[in-house]
Design a protein around this motif. Sequence first.
Motif, PDB file in Angstrom:
ATOM      1  N   VAL A  39       0.816  -1.214   0.000  1.00  9.20           N
ATOM      2  CA  VAL A  39       0.000   0.000   0.000  1.00  9.20           C
ATOM      3  C   VAL A  39       0.856   1.272   0.000  1.00  9.20           C
ATOM      4  CG1 VAL A  39      -1.492   1.345   1.542  1.00  9.20           C
ATOM      5  CG2 VAL A  39      -2.067  -1.010   1.013  1.00  9.20           C
ATOM      6  N   TRP A  40       1.980   1.218   0.726  1.00  9.93           N
ATOM      7  CA  TRP A  40       2.808   2.432   0.831  1.00  9.93           C
ATOM      8  C   TRP A  40       3.613   2.705  -0.449  1.00  9.93           C
ATOM      9  CZ3 TRP A  40      -0.211   4.308   3.896  1.00  9.93           C
ATOM     10  CH2 TRP A  40      -0.446   3.883   5.194  1.00  9.93           C
ATOM     11  N   GLU A  41       3.427   1.869  -1.475  1.00 11.31           N
ATOM     12  CA  GLU A  41       3.984   2.211  -2.800  1.00 11.31           C
ATOM     13  C   GLU A  41       3.032   3.121  -3.563  1.00 11.31           C
ATOM     14  OE1 GLU A  41       6.031  -0.938  -4.892  1.00 11.31           O
ATOM     15  OE2 GLU A  41       7.387  -0.477  -3.226  1.00 11.31           O
ATOM     16  N   HIS A  42       1.732   3.007  -3.257  1.00  9.59           N
ATOM     17  CA  HIS A  42       0.722   3.813  -3.967  1.00  9.59           C
ATOM     18  C   HIS A  42       0.265   5.013  -3.158  1.00  9.59           C
ATOM     19  CE1 HIS A  42       0.483   0.166  -6.337  1.00  9.59           C
ATOM     20  NE2 HIS A  42       0.063  -0.490  -5.287  1.00  9.59           N
ATOM     21  N   PHE A  43       0.450   4.946  -1.838  1.00  8.50           N
ATOM     22  CA  PHE A  43      -0.005   6.024  -0.973  1.00  8.50           C
ATOM     23  C   PHE A  43       1.166   6.561  -0.170  1.00  8.50           C
ATOM     24  CE2 PHE A  43      -3.866   3.744  -1.864  1.00  8.50           C
ATOM     25  CZ  PHE A  43      -4.856   4.711  -1.886  1.00  8.50           C
ATOM     26  N   ASP A  44       1.068   7.847   0.189  1.00  8.15           N
ATOM     27  CA  ASP A  44       2.120   8.487   0.968  1.00  8.15           C
ATOM     28  C   ASP A  44       1.793   8.330   2.456  1.00  8.15           C
ATOM     29  OD1 ASP A  44       3.822  10.151   2.277  1.00  8.15           O
ATOM     30  OD2 ASP A  44       3.249  11.979   1.201  1.00  8.15           O
ATOM     31  N   GLU A  45       2.607   7.517   3.142  1.00  8.12           N
ATOM     32  CA  GLU A  45       2.408   7.292   4.577  1.00  8.12           C
ATOM     33  C   GLU A  45       2.191   8.595   5.336  1.00  8.12           C
ATOM     34  OE1 GLU A  45       5.902   4.332   5.078  1.00  8.12           O
ATOM     35  OE2 GLU A  45       5.009   4.495   7.058  1.00  8.12           O
ATOM     36  N   GLY A  46       2.912   9.648   4.908  1.00  9.79           N
ATOM     37  CA  GLY A  46       2.897  10.929   5.610  1.00  9.79           C
ATOM     38  C   GLY A  46       1.543  11.627   5.604  1.00  9.79           C
ATOM     39  N   GLN A  47       0.623  11.173   4.731  1.00 12.05           N
ATOM     40  CA  GLN A  47      -0.717  11.780   4.679  1.00 12.05           C
ATOM     41  C   GLN A  47      -1.662  11.209   5.725  1.00 12.05           C
ATOM     42  OE1 GLN A  47      -1.261  14.388   2.430  1.00 12.05           O
ATOM     43  NE2 GLN A  47       0.945  14.014   2.371  1.00 12.05           N
ATOM     44  N   PHE A  48      -1.211  10.160   6.421  1.00 12.28           N
ATOM     45  CA  PHE A  48      -2.128   9.455   7.320  1.00 12.28           C
ATOM     46  C   PHE A  48      -1.673   9.522   8.776  1.00 12.28           C
ATOM     47  CE2 PHE A  48      -2.501   7.783   3.055  1.00 12.28           C
ATOM     48  CZ  PHE A  48      -3.867   7.972   2.837  1.00 12.28           C
ATOM     49  N   THR A  49      -1.027  10.626   9.123  1.00 13.95           N
ATOM     50  CA  THR A  49      -0.524  10.780  10.489  1.00 13.95           C
ATOM     51  C   THR A  49      -1.603  11.363  11.402  1.00 13.95           C
ATOM     52  OG1 THR A  49       0.222  13.037  10.101  1.00 13.95           O
ATOM     53  CG2 THR A  49       1.801  11.254   9.624  1.00 13.95           C
ATOM     54  N   TYR A  50      -1.397  11.155  12.695  1.00 12.61           N
ATOM     55  CA  TYR A  50      -2.301  11.734  13.688  1.00 12.61           C
ATOM     56  C   TYR A  50      -2.232  13.258  13.637  1.00 12.61           C
ATOM     57  CZ  TYR A  50      -4.776  12.290  18.102  1.00 12.61           C
ATOM     58  OH  TYR A  50      -5.693  12.637  19.055  1.00 12.61           O
ATOM     59  N   GLY A  51      -1.031  13.781  13.410  1.00 13.89           N
ATOM     60  CA  GLY A  51      -0.863  15.230  13.305  1.00 13.89           C
ATOM     61  C   GLY A  51      -1.719  15.815  12.185  1.00 13.89           C
ATOM     62  N   ARG A  52      -1.733  15.140  11.040  1.00 20.84           N
ATOM     63  CA  ARG A  52      -2.555  15.655   9.935  1.00 20.84           C
ATOM     64  C   ARG A  52      -4.045  15.534  10.257  1.00 20.84           C
ATOM     65  NH1 ARG A  52      -3.893  13.892   3.957  1.00 20.84           N
ATOM     66  NH2 ARG A  52      -4.665  15.898   3.219  1.00 20.84           N
ATOM     67  N   PHE A  53      -4.441  14.424  10.906  1.00 18.08           N
ATOM     68  CA  PHE A  53      -5.846  14.283  11.293  1.00 18.08           C
ATOM     69  C   PHE A  53      -6.274  15.459  12.168  1.00 18.08           C
ATOM     70  CE2 PHE A  53      -8.927  12.971  14.528  1.00 18.08           C
ATOM     71  CZ  PHE A  53     -10.007  12.676  13.707  1.00 18.08           C
ATOM     72  N   ARG A  54      -5.387  15.874  13.094  1.00 14.31           N
ATOM     73  CA  ARG A  54      -5.738  16.977  13.990  1.00 14.31           C
ATOM     74  C   ARG A  54      -5.766  18.315  13.249  1.00 14.31           C
ATOM     75  NH1 ARG A  54      -7.955  14.783  18.512  1.00 14.31           N
ATOM     76  NH2 ARG A  54      -8.135  16.954  19.142  1.00 14.31           N
ATOM     77  N   SER A  55      -4.782  18.548  12.383  1.00 14.49           N
ATOM     78  CA  SER A  55      -4.665  19.887  11.789  1.00 14.49           C
ATOM     79  C   SER A  55      -5.510  20.045  10.525  1.00 14.49           C
ATOM     80  CB  SER A  55      -3.194  20.198  11.483  1.00 14.49           C
ATOM     81  OG  SER A  55      -2.707  19.306  10.509  1.00 14.49           O
ATOM     82  N   ASP A  56      -5.763  18.937   9.821  1.00 11.57           N
ATOM     83  CA  ASP A  56      -6.492  19.020   8.548  1.00 11.57           C
ATOM     84  C   ASP A  56      -7.416  17.800   8.411  1.00 11.57           C
ATOM     85  OD1 ASP A  56      -7.337  19.371   5.920  1.00 11.57           O
ATOM     86  OD2 ASP A  56      -5.441  18.651   5.048  1.00 11.57           O
TER      87      ASP A  56
END
Length: 284
Positions: A39-56
């Motif tokens: 999955v991490w070949e097609h998706f950017d792991e960095g988009q699924f962080t807790y930090g992003r969930f909180r801020s965006d």
Amino acid sequence: DALERLAAEIDRDATVVALTGAGISAPSGVPTFRGEDGVWEHFDEGQFTYGRFRSDPEGFWADRVALQRELFGEEYEPNAAHEALAAMGRDGYLDAVLTQNTDGLHRDAADGADGGDGANGAAEDGKREDDPGAGDDTPAGTGEPPILELHGNARRVRCTDCGRRRDGDPIFDRAAEGDLPPTCDCGGIYKPDVVLFGEQLPGAVVQRARTLTRDSDVFLAIGSSLVVEPAASFPREAGATGATVGVVNLESTPVDGAADVVYRDDVTEALPRLRSLLERGADG
Ligand code: OAD
């Protein structure tokens, strides 16, 4: 061979704990995270962080809908490896399953034999975050081994305000239709009921998993790349407290060098064979 050596260490008196990863669900068709076509070949792991969930939360949910479709766009059934572990549990050879998977297939395999509904453990309306049972999927009063979902369950969502858990499908459908981020009746934002990168694992579940790990006589790491903490450390912790450590994986892992037994095979070959070795041992 290596599997026979492992089987020789397992009997009904030994405390046997299995840690599983995406590799055990791969034969059911569930994508893995790493490796070829992960999955991490097609998706950017960095988009699924807790930090992003909180801020965006809106952007997070928009991307998460796509990831959810990739991971769980179809219904999956437990495979021969899930079934073998469930049978070992029923027969008294396995004392706990610690899983990094969020697909609910261990629960389905355990329920399958006694007529469960096969709902991937999703329908748990009303469970609260402070409920010690959250992520601890022990069937009440059955005497069957607990299934500890270290990374949560992706078939559910949880309200970040009131803590209510519910089946995720209708919420993901709402998000797919543009209701971003989806909110609870109380006004709180829903979060997929999984552990995001940068988020704490459920403390009570990890504590129980650690205790089981340290108390184990045999610790089996099955179908995991063993690179994501804290689960990646469990095999070494088990070894340090005296367990025989076995690794079952198609490929090498960072733990192989410290393991007592490494068995390189497909889980759907290895685990049914382990189970039949145990049964033969019990008969003979
Ligand atoms: P990975 O995708 O990192 O690793 C899957 C492992 O399974 C690899 O080592 C493969 O060699 C092995 N494998 C694949 N198919 C197999 C088969 N049929 N038989 C035997 N082995 C097989 O998955 P995990 O280790 O589970 O975290 O990843 C750990 C965590 O990283 C996941 O829980 C997820 C991810 O980011 C969260 O979602 C928080």
